[in-house]
Write a protein that holds these residues in place. Structure first.
Motif, short mmCIF file in Angstrom:
data_model
loop_
_atom_site.label_atom_id
_atom_site.label_comp_id
_atom_site.label_asym_id
_atom_site.label_seq_id
_atom_site.Cartn_x
_atom_site.Cartn_y
_atom_site.Cartn_z
N MET A 65 0.82 -1.22 0.00
CA MET A 65 0.00 0.00 0.00
C MET A 65 0.85 1.26 0.00
O MET A 65 0.34 2.36 0.23
CB MET A 65 -0.97 -0.01 1.19
N LYS A 66 2.13 1.12 -0.27
CA LYS A 66 2.97 2.32 -0.38
C LYS A 66 2.66 3.01 -1.71
O LYS A 66 2.28 2.36 -2.69
CB LYS A 66 4.44 1.93 -0.26
N SER A 67 2.80 4.33 -1.74
CA SER A 67 2.25 5.09 -2.87
C SER A 67 2.90 4.72 -4.20
O SER A 67 2.25 4.79 -5.25
CB SER A 67 2.33 6.59 -2.61
N ASN B 276 4.25 8.92 7.81
CA ASN B 276 5.32 8.02 8.28
C ASN B 276 6.65 8.76 8.26
O ASN B 276 7.02 9.37 7.25
CB ASN B 276 5.37 6.83 7.30
N GLU B 277 7.35 8.77 9.40
CA GLU B 277 8.77 9.17 9.45
C GLU B 277 9.05 10.58 8.96
O GLU B 277 9.91 10.79 8.09
CB GLU B 277 9.59 8.13 8.66
N ALA B 278 8.37 11.55 9.52
CA ALA B 278 8.58 12.95 9.10
C ALA B 278 9.60 13.69 9.97
O ALA B 278 9.97 14.81 9.64
CB ALA B 278 7.24 13.70 9.13
N THR C 153 4.26 -0.60 16.28
CA THR C 153 3.74 -0.91 14.94
C THR C 153 4.64 -1.78 14.07
O THR C 153 4.17 -2.35 13.09
CB THR C 153 3.49 0.40 14.19
N GLU C 154 5.93 -1.85 14.38
CA GLU C 154 6.83 -2.60 13.48
C GLU C 154 7.90 -3.30 14.31
O GLU C 154 9.10 -3.11 14.09
CB GLU C 154 7.47 -1.64 12.47
N LEU C 155 7.46 -4.12 15.23
CA LEU C 155 8.41 -4.69 16.19
C LEU C 155 9.28 -5.78 15.57
O LEU C 155 8.79 -6.71 14.93
CB LEU C 155 7.62 -5.27 17.37
N LEU D 188 4.22 -7.19 14.98
CA LEU D 188 5.55 -7.64 14.57
C LEU D 188 5.75 -7.31 13.09
O LEU D 188 4.81 -7.40 12.30
CB LEU D 188 5.67 -9.16 14.76
N TRP D 189 7.02 -6.96 12.73
CA TRP D 189 7.24 -6.59 11.32
C TRP D 189 7.60 -7.84 10.51
O TRP D 189 8.74 -7.99 10.02
CB TRP D 189 8.30 -5.48 11.20
N GLY D 190 6.61 -8.73 10.40
CA GLY D 190 6.81 -9.95 9.64
C GLY D 190 6.50 -11.17 10.50
O GLY D 190 6.29 -11.06 11.71
N SER E 227 12.22 -11.64 7.15
CA SER E 227 12.40 -10.34 7.80
C SER E 227 13.28 -9.41 6.96
O SER E 227 14.33 -9.82 6.47
CB SER E 227 13.02 -10.54 9.18
N TRP E 228 12.87 -8.14 6.84
CA TRP E 228 13.68 -7.15 6.13
C TRP E 228 15.04 -6.99 6.80
O TRP E 228 15.98 -6.53 6.17
CB TRP E 228 12.95 -5.78 6.11
N ARG E 229 15.14 -7.42 8.07
CA ARG E 229 16.41 -7.27 8.79
C ARG E 229 17.53 -8.07 8.14
O ARG E 229 18.70 -7.74 8.32
CB ARG E 229 16.23 -7.74 10.24
O1 G3I Z 1 8.60 -4.85 -5.64
C1 G3I Z 1 9.91 -4.53 -6.14
C2 G3I Z 1 10.23 -5.45 -7.27
O2 G3I Z 1 9.36 -5.17 -8.34
C3 G3I Z 1 11.68 -5.24 -7.67
O3 G3I Z 1 12.02 -6.15 -8.68
C4 G3I Z 1 12.60 -5.46 -6.47
C5 G3I Z 1 14.05 -5.22 -6.81
O4 G3I Z 1 14.76 -4.69 -5.71
O5 G3I Z 1 12.23 -4.53 -5.47
C6 G3I Z 1 10.91 -4.71 -5.03
O6 G3I Z 1 10.66 -3.71 -4.08
C7 G3I Z 1 11.24 -3.90 -2.82
C8 G3I Z 1 10.11 -3.84 -1.79
O7 G3I Z 1 10.66 -3.89 -0.48
C9 G3I Z 1 9.12 -5.00 -1.97
O8 G3I Z 1 9.75 -6.21 -1.80
C10 G3I Z 1 12.21 -2.77 -2.54
O9 G3I Z 1 13.34 -2.89 -3.39
C11 G3I Z 1 12.67 -2.77 -1.11
O10 G3I Z 1 13.42 -1.60 -0.84
C12 G3I Z 1 11.45 -2.76 -0.20
O11 G3I Z 1 11.90 -2.76 1.13
C13 G3I Z 1 10.91 -2.45 2.08
C14 G3I Z 1 11.22 -1.11 2.75
O12 G3I Z 1 10.27 -0.86 3.78
C15 G3I Z 1 11.13 0.05 1.77
O13 G3I Z 1 9.79 0.22 1.34
C16 G3I Z 1 10.89 -3.56 3.13
O14 G3I Z 1 10.45 -4.77 2.51
C17 G3I Z 1 9.93 -3.19 4.26
O15 G3I Z 1 10.05 -4.13 5.30
C18 G3I Z 1 10.30 -1.81 4.80
O16 G3I Z 1 9.35 -1.44 5.78
C19 G3I Z 1 9.57 -0.19 6.42
C20 G3I Z 1 8.23 0.40 6.76
O17 G3I Z 1 7.41 0.47 5.60
C21 G3I Z 1 8.39 1.78 7.40
N1 G3I Z 1 9.27 1.73 8.55
C22 G3I Z 1 10.57 1.08 8.33
C23 G3I Z 1 10.37 -0.31 7.73
C24 G3I Z 1 11.70 -1.02 7.56
O18 G3I Z 1 12.51 -0.34 6.63
#
Ligand code: G3I
Length: 368
Positions: A67-69, A153-155, A258-260, A324-326, A332-334
Motif C-alpha cells: 500500500m505504499k504510494s 510516516n517518518e517525518a 507498529t513494526e516490532l 511484529l514486522w513480519g 524479515s527485512w532485517r
Molecule cells: O517490488 C519490487 C520489485 O518489483 C523489484 O524487482 C525489487 C528489486 O529490488 O524490489 C521490489 O521492491 C522492494 C520492496 O521492499 C518490496 O519487496 C524494494 O526494493 C525494497 O526496498 C522494499 O523494502 C521495504 C522497505 O520498507 C522500503 O519500502 C521492506 O520490505 C519493508 O520491510 C520496509 O518497511 C519499512 C516500513 O514500511 C516503514 N518503517 C521502516 C520499515 C523497515 O525499513
C-alpha cells in the motif's frame, strides 16, 4: 461404567487442551491486539505455512509494502489495487483488525509525485492537490474496512528536526495536518496514526510530540502514535522506550508498537577503517550466525523480547496494538538491512515457521 468412560474421555481431552500450544492472540486477548506485517506471498496465500501462523497467532495485520504510494499510484491517476484488495480481503476473511500503511511517506513515493513534466518541483498548491487525490482515492476505497491508517510516516529526524522531504520542502509543516484532514474527510470513522522509528530518542520524541500537538491544535483527529520498535540488542533500553511511551500517552493519544523486531546482528556503523582487504573479515564479523544462533545469544534475545512485552503489558491501558514486522525470520527485512544478505533472527518464528521459545514466554507473561 458409562460414567467412568465419560470421565476418562474428559480427562484425555482436558490433558490435550492443557498441552495445546497457547497462541499469542488468545493469551493477549483483552489486553492489546497482536499483529503482523504481510508480504505478497502471505497475502496471496502462496506461503501456506506462513499463512497458518498468521491465522493461529495474530488478530491484526498491516501490509509490509503493497500500500505504499509507489505501488498504488505509480503513474499519476493510474491506481493499482489488486494486491491491496487481496490484503484487505485476507483480513476480513480472518476477522482481523486491518491497518493501512502508509499514506504519506518520503520513501517509496513515485517520482512523478513531486515534479512537473519538465522535472521541476511542483508548486505547493499542486502537491497539496496530488496528496489530497491520493489520500482520498485510497482511503475512500477501503472506507469502513480499513480500521486505522498510518497517515504520515517518518517525518521527524532523530534530532527532533523536520526531515527535509519533498513534502516538507514544498508544502511546509502543514503537510501533516492536511494529510490528517484529507484522511478524516474520506473516512470519518477510521483511526488515524502518526508513525515513526527510533521514537525512544528523547529529541525525536519531543519533535513527534510537537507534530501531535499541531494536529490536535487544529482540531483534527489523531488516535495514536506508532512507535515502530525496530530494536537492536543495545538500543533502546526498556526504560528509554517507556519514557517515550508515557510522553506520547500524556498527549491524550493511544500508543501502538507498529513494526516490532529485534535484530541480533552487529551494527556496521562503528566501522571506520578504509582497508579494502579487510572487507571479507569485516563481512564475516558482521554476519556471525549464518548456520545457527548460539543458545546463549538466543537466550539474551528472548529475554529482551520478553522484557519489552512485559512493558507493553504493564501499559496495556495505553497500548492498543503490538505488531511484529513480519512472521518468520526467513522473510524479515532485517536480513537485508543495513547490509544485504545476512542471516538475522529478528522475529518470533524461525525459518521453519516454528514458534521460538519466546512465544511461550510471552504467553506466560501475559497470563501473570
Ligand atoms: O517490488 C519490487 C520489485 O518489483 C523489484 O524487482 C525489487 C528489486 O529490488 O524490489 C521490489 O521492491 C522492494 C520492496 O521492499 C518490496 O519487496 C524494494 O526494493 C525494497 O526496498 C522494499 O523494502 C521495504 C522497505 O520498507 C522500503 O519500502 C521492506 O520490505 C519493508 O520491510 C520496509 O518497511 C519499512 C516500513 O514500511 C516503514 N518503517 C521502516 C520499515 C523497515 O525499513
Amino acid at each position: 461404567m458409562k460414567n467412568s468412560i465419560t470421565i476418562a474421555v474428559g480427562c484425555v481431552l482436558l490433558t490435550a487442551c492443557t498441552h495445546a500450544p497457547a497462541t499469542l492472540k488468545d493469551a493477549l486477548a483483552g489486553k492489546f491486539l497482536i499483529g503482523t506485517a504481510l508480504n505478497i506471498p502471505l497475502i496471496e496465500g502462496t506461503d501456506t505455512l506462513g499463512v497458518a501462523v498468521v491465522r493461529q497467532h495474530f488478530n491484526a495485520i498491516v501490509p509490509e509494502n503493497c500500500m505504499k504510494s509507489m505501488f498504488l499510484q505509480p503513474e499519476e491517476g493510474r491506481f493499482f489495487f489488486d494486491e491491496a484488495d487481496a490484503y484487505v480481503a485476507f483480513g476480513e476473511a480472518n476477522k482481523m483488525w486491518v491497518t493501512g500503511h502508509c499514506l504519506v511517506w518520503h520513501s517509496q513515493a513515485p517520482q512523478w509525485l513531486f515534479v512537473d513534466k519538465n522535472g521541476n518541483d511542483v508548486s505547493r498548491e499542486v502537491l497539496i492537490e496530488r496528496m489530497r487525490t491520493h489520500i482520498t482515492t485510497v482511503v475512500s476505497r477501503y472506507k469502513g474496512r480499513i480500521k486505522g491508517w498510518d497517515v504520515v510516516n517518518e517525518a521527524i529526524m532523530d534530532d527532533g528536526t523536520w526531515r527535509p522531504s519533498k513534502f516538507y520542502q514544498i508544502i511546509g509543516e502543514d503537510f501533516i495536518p492536511l494529510a490528517f484532514q484529507f484522511a478524516h474527510e474520506a473516512d470519518p470513522d477510521a483511526e488515524l496514526y502518526y508513525n515513526d522509528y527510533s521514537t525512544a530518542i528523547p529529541a525525536k520524541c519531543e519533535g513527534i510530540a510537537k507534530v501531535v500537538k499541531a494536529i490536535q491544535g487544529k482540531g483534527l483527529r489523531i488516535d495514536a502514535v506508532g512507535m515502530q520498535g525496530h530494536l537492536t540488542m543495545e538500543f533502546p533500553s526498556v526504560e528509554q522506550f517507556e519514557a517515550s511511551l508515557l510522553a506520547f500517552s500524556a498527549l491524550g493519544v493511544k500508543v501502538m508498537v507498529t513494526e516490532l523486531d529485534l535484530t541480533v546482528l552487529p551494527s556496521p556503523h562503528n566501522f571506520s577503517g578504509a582497508d579494502v582487504s579487510a572487507n571479507f573479515d569485516f563481512q564475516q564479523e558482521l554476519n556471525p550466525y549464518v548456520d545457527s544462533l548460539p543458545a546463549a545469544v538466543a537466550l539474551v534475545h528472548q529475554n529482551r523480547y520478553v522484557d519489552f512485552f512485559k512493558l507493553f503489558l504493564k501499559h496495556q491501558d495505553k497500548v492498543t496494538r503490538v505488531t511484529l514486522w513480519g512472521v518468520s525470520d526467513r522473510d524479515s527485512w532485517r536480513n537485508g538491512f543495513p547490509i544485504p544478505d545476512r542471516t538475522d533472527y529478528a522475529l518470533l518464528f524461525d525459518r521453519s515457521y516454528q514458534a521460538k521459545p519466546v512465544v511461550e514466554e510471552i504467553v506466560r507473561a501475559a497470563k501473570q
